[in-house]
Write a protein that holds these residues in place. Structure first.
Motif, short mmCIF file in Angstrom:
data_model
loop_
_atom_site.label_atom_id
_atom_site.label_comp_id
_atom_site.label_asym_id
_atom_site.label_seq_id
_atom_site.Cartn_x
_atom_site.Cartn_y
_atom_site.Cartn_z
N GLY A 114 0.81 -1.21 0.00
CA GLY A 114 0.00 0.00 0.00
C GLY A 114 0.85 1.26 0.00
N GLU A 115 0.46 2.23 -0.83
CA GLU A 115 1.23 3.48 -0.93
C GLU A 115 1.25 4.23 0.39
N GLU A 116 0.12 4.23 1.09
CA GLU A 116 0.03 4.97 2.34
C GLU A 116 0.51 4.15 3.53
N SER A 117 0.08 2.87 3.59
CA SER A 117 0.40 2.04 4.75
C SER A 117 1.81 1.47 4.71
N GLY A 118 2.31 1.23 3.49
CA GLY A 118 3.60 0.56 3.36
C GLY A 118 3.53 -0.92 3.71
N GLN A 119 2.30 -1.42 3.91
CA GLN A 119 2.09 -2.82 4.30
C GLN A 119 1.46 -3.60 3.16
N LEU A 120 1.51 -4.93 3.28
CA LEU A 120 0.90 -5.81 2.29
C LEU A 120 -0.61 -5.62 2.31
N GLU A 121 -1.20 -5.39 1.12
CA GLU A 121 -2.65 -5.21 1.00
C GLU A 121 -3.14 -6.00 -0.21
N PHE A 122 -4.46 -6.23 -0.24
CA PHE A 122 -5.04 -6.83 -1.44
C PHE A 122 -4.91 -5.84 -2.60
N CYS A 123 -4.53 -6.36 -3.75
CA CYS A 123 -4.35 -5.49 -4.91
C CYS A 123 -5.69 -5.11 -5.52
N HIS A 124 -6.61 -6.05 -5.60
CA HIS A 124 -7.91 -5.79 -6.19
C HIS A 124 -9.00 -6.42 -5.32
N ASN A 125 -9.62 -7.46 -5.83
CA ASN A 125 -10.75 -8.09 -5.15
C ASN A 125 -10.26 -9.13 -4.14
N PRO A 126 -10.54 -8.95 -2.86
CA PRO A 126 -10.07 -9.93 -1.86
C PRO A 126 -10.76 -11.28 -1.97
N PHE A 127 -11.85 -11.33 -2.74
CA PHE A 127 -12.59 -12.59 -2.87
C PHE A 127 -12.15 -13.41 -4.07
N SER A 128 -11.09 -12.98 -4.75
CA SER A 128 -10.59 -13.75 -5.89
C SER A 128 -9.81 -14.96 -5.39
N MET A 129 -9.87 -16.03 -6.15
CA MET A 129 -9.11 -17.23 -5.82
C MET A 129 -7.65 -17.02 -6.20
N PRO A 130 -6.71 -17.21 -5.25
CA PRO A 130 -5.29 -17.11 -5.62
C PRO A 130 -4.90 -18.26 -6.53
N SER A 131 -4.15 -17.95 -7.57
CA SER A 131 -3.68 -19.01 -8.47
C SER A 131 -2.73 -19.92 -7.68
N GLY A 132 -3.07 -21.19 -7.61
CA GLY A 132 -2.29 -22.12 -6.80
C GLY A 132 -2.99 -22.46 -5.51
N GLY A 133 -4.11 -21.77 -5.21
CA GLY A 133 -4.94 -22.12 -4.05
C GLY A 133 -4.24 -21.97 -2.72
N LEU A 134 -4.57 -22.87 -1.78
CA LEU A 134 -4.06 -22.78 -0.42
C LEU A 134 -2.55 -22.97 -0.37
#
Length: 592
Positions: free
Chosen positions: A436-456
């Motif tokens: 995140g530009e403001e937080s400097g922390q890891l954030e979801f880039c777009h939709n948090p409900f998307s399935m990550p490629s590669g799953g769990l």
């Protein structure tokens, strides 16, 4: 026979000559041409018809009426001696024997000339939108919108989708934009929210056993206006499919959209299936954008290694991007204008040089490039009479500025843009996370409900530090046409375990997921099918089809840039009684 009329104002032809007819419409124009004769243009939804007033009685009626008065006319159709080939009814005219006033216009002066309303001030157009919509050119955009929605609905039902409406009053949820809140009278201190999108409801429908859902869904977001986005509310073709993959969604869209764009669009050529697929990182590198206009044949090259050490200060320590334009004929003044536009739009200054017809490096930053001329010509593949646009900065800034420069150059050079067509593409493999530009922390880039490629497994690898979470991609995709993002979609994360792990990587635990998304989380614990969907924007789609630059032109009653309805006076103050019923107290800051 229709009430108040036998024919419309766009219907009469030579075969009707001699018939007595009744028309009704707006009195668009009156032109007297000497004593005892006047020509009147009568307009309704369907077109215009010329009337000829030849008797003192009819002339006296007409002279007492203002333009835009609605009248009913009964008269005889006759052939015109001076035909108008530009008018559908230009072969005939009607000689009235009787005129009745149906709705009198009380104003001698109109806010604007109806047929030139698009030239009027925007505030006047919005305030008197009911007059603006009388302009056939404005009205036709609304008719187009209606036809496009009907075609979409028909196509979706032919693909076995069910149209299901979802709630308008719902719970507030973090979807990325500000909610519109509605106070709940029976529950003091609590609020409904208007849905930013039916996202959770359509996923819940999948868990309920519905296989294919769609609706032309209203969405509400309290965000600022821009050319391709209306403030307040918009509509989207919301769809979801159970037991579906990305390929299933693509096949539906690629079957439904091209015929609609080819039939109703300003251009009659649209991409056929399969659409080009471009990974996000490739799109940013090659086009400087995640919504590339593929009608432009220019691409972005990386010139960091080639030019960062050429002695030009802004390039040192930065990423450098280059766009090569062959057969360039722009003047220095035009180049300066293009560069100024790029700087305004991107916030970064672009640079340039030319490889002229004599094989010399000239213009712009030529003196820094000249010493390494041979390397530059070879590395960028330059031909004589080439223009080279350059951008620099941190990687993302250099890419985005190059993307803006590419679009400007493509629109400027007709030999590098095949404009009259609709070019679709899919942007795929979006990053799941970003810093995140403001937080400097890891954030979801777009939709948090998307399935990550590669799953769990890929999330666990990131948790164990075996891979960088920024390298994780999501099964998410954007539909882009002619440089406009028409829609985002994704294969959904339907597994509670994967969902919790995805949120844990951004510092949110299981309780956060349960509290923020209780219905969806609980539903998924009862066995949810894999599902995927997308939601193309109806407003943007019709804007593209109509060839308009501003989205308000295809919305029946748009708000202004400040999210105000100047016609209805919204938003407006309400009475104290209404506030008391809702247990609301207004606490405005004191005005200085």
């Amino acid at each position: 026979m229709m009430q108040s009329r036998t024919h419309t104002c766009g219907q009469l032809r030579l075969e009707h000559v001699g018939q007595t007819v009744t028309l009704a419409g707006f009195m668009e124009n009156v032109r007297e041409v000497g004593a005892g004769l006047a020509f009147i243009v009568l307009r309704d939804f369907y077109g215009t018809t010329q009337l000829v007033a030849e008797t003192p009685e009819i002339l006296s009626v007409i002279r007492g009426l203002n333009k835009e008065t609605t009248i009913q006319v009964t008269g005889v159709v006759r052939e015109r001696s001076s035909k108008n080939p530009k008018q559908a009814t230009g072969d005939i005219e009607v000689v009235p024997s009787e005129i009745k006033v149906l709705g009198r216009c009380l104003h001698n002066e109109l806010p604007f000339e109806i047929n030139r309303s698009r030239e009027a001030d925007e505030t006047a157009r919005l305030k008197y939108r009911y007059l603006d919509l009388r302009n056939p050119a404005v009205k036709n955009n609304i008719i187009l919108r209606c036809n496009v929605v009907a075609a979409i609905r028909k196509a979706m039902m032919e693909h076995d989708f069910l149209e299901i409406t979802t709630p308008i009053l719902t719970a507030s949820s973090p979807e990325g934009a500000r909610d519109y809140l509605v106070p709940a009278r029976k529950h003091p201190g609590k609020f409904y929210a208007l849905p930013q999108a039916p996202q959770q409801f359509k996923q819940l429908l999948m868990t309920s056993g519905f296989d294919r859902y769609f609706q032309i869904a209203p969405c509400f977001r309290d965000e600022d206006a821009r050319g391709d986005r209306s403030p307040g509310e918009f509509y989207q073709l919301d769809m979801e499919m159970a037991f579906a993959t990305q390929e299933d969604v693509f096949s539906i869209i690629e079957d439904v959209f091209p015929p609609i764009f080819a039939k109703y669009g300003t251009y009659d050529i649209a991409s056929s299936a399969p659409f080009v697929r471009i990974p996000f990182t490739e799109s940013m590198e090659k086009y400087g954008s995640d919504k590339p206009d593929l009608r432009i044949d220019l691409t972005v090259q990386d010139a960091t290694e080639l030019l960062s050490g050429c002695g030009f200060g802004p390039f040192e320590g930065n990423v450098v991007k280059a766009i090569v334009v062959t057969d360039f004929s722009g003047t220095r003044k035009q180049i300066d204008g293009l560069c100024a536009e790029v700087e305004v739009q991107s916030g970064n200054k672009p640079y340039w040089f030319r490889y002229d017809e004599n094989g010399e490096i000239v213009g712009g930053i030529a003196k820094f490039v000249q010493p390494i001329k041979e390397q530059v010509v070879a590395a960028l593949g330059l031909e004589k009479n080439c223009f080279v646009g350059l951008t620099c900065g941190k990687k993302l800034a250099a890419q985005k500025t190059a993307g803006v420069f590419r679009n400007k150059l493509g629109n400027f050079c007709p030999n590098h843009m095949n404009k009259e067509r609709y070019e679709f593409c899919w942007i795929v493999d979006f990053p799941m996370y970003e810093i995140g530009e403001e937080s400097g922390q890891l954030e979801f880039c777009h939709n948090p409900f998307s399935m990550p490629s590669g799953g769990l497994e890929v999330l666990l690898q990131a948790e164990r530090g075996e891979i960088d979470p920024l390298t994780i991609t999501a099964d998410q995709y954007d539909l882009v046409v002619n440089g406009v993002e028409l829609s985002s979609g994704a294969v959904r994360n339907h597994d509670p375990e994967i969902m919790i792990k995805a949120f844990e990587l951004v510092g949110l635990g299981e309780e956060d997921v349960k509290s923020k998304f209780p219905a969806m989380y609980n539903a998924f614990t009862y066995g949810a099918p894999p599902h995927a969907g997308i939601a193309p924007g109806i407003d943007r789609m019709v804007m593209l089809l109509a060839g308009e630059d501003f989205i308000r032109e295809i919305i029946p009653f748009p708000m202004n840039k400040n999210a105000q309805d100047v016609m209805m006076g919204a938003p407006s103050e309400v009475t104290q009684k209404q506030l008391d019923e809702l247990h609301i107290k207004i606490d405005l800051p004191e005005q200085e």
